[in-house]
Design a protein around this motif. Structure first.
Motif, mmCIF file in Angstrom:
data_model
loop_
_atom_site.group_PDB
_atom_site.id
_atom_site.type_symbol
_atom_site.label_atom_id
_atom_site.label_comp_id
_atom_site.label_asym_id
_atom_site.label_seq_id
_atom_site.Cartn_x
_atom_site.Cartn_y
_atom_site.Cartn_z
ATOM 1 N N MET A 199 0.846 -1.197 0.000
ATOM 2 C CA MET A 199 0.000 0.000 0.000
ATOM 3 C C MET A 199 0.885 1.252 0.000
ATOM 4 S SD MET A 199 -1.298 0.462 3.920
ATOM 5 C CE MET A 199 -2.047 -1.131 4.101
ATOM 6 N N ASP A 200 0.283 2.357 -0.299
ATOM 7 C CA ASP A 200 1.038 3.600 -0.325
ATOM 8 C C ASP A 200 1.156 4.164 1.100
ATOM 9 O OD1 ASP A 200 2.176 5.998 -0.737
ATOM 10 O OD2 ASP A 200 0.616 6.804 -2.055
ATOM 11 N N TYR A 201 2.138 3.622 1.825
ATOM 12 C CA TYR A 201 2.297 3.987 3.237
ATOM 13 C C TYR A 201 2.392 5.491 3.441
ATOM 14 C CZ TYR A 201 3.226 -0.969 3.943
ATOM 15 O OH TYR A 201 3.109 -2.321 3.985
ATOM 16 N N GLY A 202 3.097 6.129 2.519
ATOM 17 C CA GLY A 202 3.334 7.564 2.658
ATOM 18 C C GLY A 202 2.063 8.384 2.761
ATOM 19 N N SER A 203 0.995 7.918 2.123
ATOM 20 C CA SER A 203 -0.234 8.699 2.232
ATOM 21 C C SER A 203 -1.217 8.082 3.218
ATOM 22 C CB SER A 203 -0.882 8.870 0.854
ATOM 23 O OG SER A 203 -1.328 7.625 0.373
ATOM 24 N N VAL A 204 -1.160 6.748 3.375
ATOM 25 C CA VAL A 204 -2.130 6.092 4.258
ATOM 26 C C VAL A 204 -1.833 6.388 5.737
ATOM 27 C CG1 VAL A 204 -2.979 3.873 5.088
ATOM 28 C CG2 VAL A 204 -2.729 4.256 2.648
ATOM 29 N N ILE A 205 -0.554 6.309 6.097
ATOM 30 C CA ILE A 205 -0.216 6.506 7.511
ATOM 31 C C ILE A 205 -0.599 7.902 8.021
ATOM 32 C CG2 ILE A 205 1.714 6.598 9.160
ATOM 33 C CD1 ILE A 205 2.963 4.293 7.569
ATOM 34 N N PRO A 206 -0.278 8.943 7.278
ATOM 35 C CA PRO A 206 -0.731 10.251 7.757
ATOM 36 C C PRO A 206 -2.247 10.333 7.914
ATOM 37 C CG PRO A 206 0.897 10.529 6.046
ATOM 38 C CD PRO A 206 0.583 9.072 6.095
ATOM 39 N N LEU A 207 -2.959 9.644 7.010
ATOM 40 C CA LEU A 207 -4.419 9.693 7.099
ATOM 41 C C LEU A 207 -4.931 9.031 8.375
ATOM 42 C CD1 LEU A 207 -5.743 9.001 3.484
ATOM 43 C CD2 LEU A 207 -6.123 11.026 4.897
#
Lengths: 345, 345
Positions: free
Chosen positions: A319-327
């Motif tokens: 998954m695109d950790y860079g965008s999912v984690i901040p969300l």
DNA sequence: CATTAGCACTCCTCTCAAGTGAGTGCTAAC
DNA sequence: GTTAGCACTCACTTGAGAGGAGTGCTAATG
């Protein structure tokens, strides 16, 4: 084997490529897509090293390589850059969550729904355990001749209600008296003890009373056990079919089945531990074998130091950790702030 | 073209075979599986006739034949033999339904869930429309300083509750007074008119009163609109993936999407008509194109001559009608009986 | 001595043709 | 009217061959 710097750069490039396009990555692809100033042959040598170190996996000799769980772990811990969340989005998350604050449970439920919409992955939420809570007020309201609505309100503001059937008509002021009596007797009792108290203490006390309450109590007791259930909210379970790794019908289906079994999910969430921050479990790090190609990210909601709920997101390991984690961080932070603001008292 | 008797026998055999194994049926298969006393060549001739009559379809010249919607229609109307439901099963259905009689809505919901479990198909239920109902009692209960629980009870015994937030603390006896006042004013008002009455009549009447009620009313009104929603309960939507015709990923997914859109399902159910018995819609008889390979079976729940809910089952056109129809009939009959017994008064 | 060009090699994937088999439709005999 | 026989159709399987992406090794290079 030195020059780790370059190895990491190459690994990062591979992971990056694999996240945006989940296919084995070859040395020429890396050279073309990411200008690292070295030739494919050099990259190949480094890739060979990285494979030996356990960061890359080769599906077969003539394919490219894909990042291992270990690589994603390194990526998440050290390499990844988190995207900034736009102020407008932050605000929109905040406002969505404010929409229904009637109960903590609703807030938790909505936060999971929101996160699923934002990420298009599967999310779960587990509701606060009412058991740790104590009763504040109990109220009986007549519905009609044979039905009575029982409303329980707990100290933390959770409301549960259910209808019981009574054998004979009970006058409204009778019910009011019973309500007051029960509230007086049961206030501050932990919810999980209610059943016991009703059965063993109240029934005896009421032995000689003219109250119709006595016939109602067993009914109330019966329903209590169901209410104690911790509720689980699932969102977007079908999104699993969009995971690139799960284009295979049977595997997707077995994952869906797993996810729809409440006890599995409860277990999964409760075992997730209580980090202050989000916790990320990648691939085979997960306890369950069905999740071996999934990443689970969990966050915890607390109120007055007590865990009142938990949020989990399940997606593919790439998954695109860079965008999912901040969300997920953002959603969790907003929820925790709202909890303090609206429910702390 | 006479000797319809034999044609029907052959058609029945073909349908039977296709239900138990959804693959094109050939003449030799029929001869071997069903002893009709004629040779494959004869069967072929009859099949050719049946195709001309529109009961059979040939996917391609060298495949066997599959029954058309028209064939299933004939089967359902005339050929099919309904299986008997065992007394024990009937009883178990009855008992399952008795489990939670608190509200008509619950009963309807549970009936759909039960049917889905029994058949392993997808089921839907639509709940009674609360709009036709009138208010019987309204009750405000304090939750804590800033929250109040509003309980609405309607003439038909449906209970709706929701929490509203009030700006300042309101004493319990105050709330009781407000409850009584509102009940007096609003009793016998149809639910769908509540909003209007509150906005235009009560707000003016309260203009000069010291009641804190005035600040609560807009909040109550806000939530009312959400409550009016007709609720739809879906069960086993994912079972669609088990339908033999839907092994194709995309088509299954588009069907699932359709099923998960509330307005579609509401439309589907409300258009289903009000037969006394179950109604069966096969394949292209359905209004929606996505259902062109599905059969929908619906049943209606009535109370005092009014429709209070509807049950629907969606499965593949080649479902085992002989066992499914008795099941849905049985569930519907039990529900209608329970409605009379527990809710008629 | 790290880097790189060159090249043989691997192995997946696509395509195409031949073979297989289930099933039909027609015809002629019973 | 029924049936045996047979040619025919067409999806499906199998296997061989071509194509291509990618690797790993070697030897040359700066």
């Amino acid at each position: 084997m030195k020059n780790y710097e370059r190895k990491l750069m190459i690994l990062q490039a591979i992971i990056h490529s694999y996240i945006s396009n989940p296919e084995p990555v070859g040395s020429r692809t890396i050279q073309k897509k990411y200008d690292l100033g070295v030739s494919p042959a050099t990259i190949r040598n480094e890739m060979s090293d990285l494979e030996e170190l356990g960061f890359l996996i080769q599906p077969h000799t003539s394919a490219g390589r894909i990042p291992s769980d270990k690589a994603f772990r390194l990526y998440v811990d050290r390499l990844m850059e988190l995207q900034q969340i736009a102020f407008a989005q932050q605000r929109s998350i905040h406002n969505s969550l404010l929409h229904d604050l009637s109960e903590v449970e609703k807030l938790v439920e909505n936060s999971a729904k929101l996160l699923s919409q934002l990420t298009e992955y599967t999310t779960f939420a587990i509701s606060p355990k009412i058991e740790q809570d104590t009763l504040k007020r109990i109220r009986l309201i007549p519905v009609d001749k044979t039905k009575t609505l029982v409303v329980l309100i707990t100290t933390s503001g959770i409301v549960k209600d259910f209808i019981i059937r009574n054998e004979s008509d009970i006058a409204e002021n009778q019910l009011n008296l019973i309500s007051e009596f029960l509230t007086e007797k049961l206030a501050n009792t932990p919810i999980y003890q209610l059943g016991y108290i009703i059965d063993h203490v109240l029934m005896e006390e009421l032995e000689n009373m003219r109250f119709s309450a006595r016939s109602l109590l067993p009914m109330i007791n019966n329903t209590l056990s169901e209410i104690n259930d911790t509720k689980i909210f699932a969102n977007g379970v079908l999104n699993i079919f969009n995971f690139p790794e799960y284009q295979d019908f049977d595997r997707a289906q077995s994952l869906v089945k797993f996810m729809q079994t409440k006890s599995n999910v409860a277990d999964m969430l409760l075992n997730a531990g209580e980090d202050h921050d989000v916790r990320i479990t990648i691939g085979r790090e997960n306890l369950y074998d069905v999740l071996r190609e999934c990443t689970m990210i969990t966050a915890t909601y607390t109120l007055k130091g007590q865990t009142v709920g938990r949020l989990a997101l399940v997606g593919p390991t790439n998954m695109d950790y860079g965008s999912v984690i901040p969300l997920i961080r953002s959603v969790a932070r907003e929820v925790n702030e709202i909890l303090i603001e609206y429910y702390e008292t």
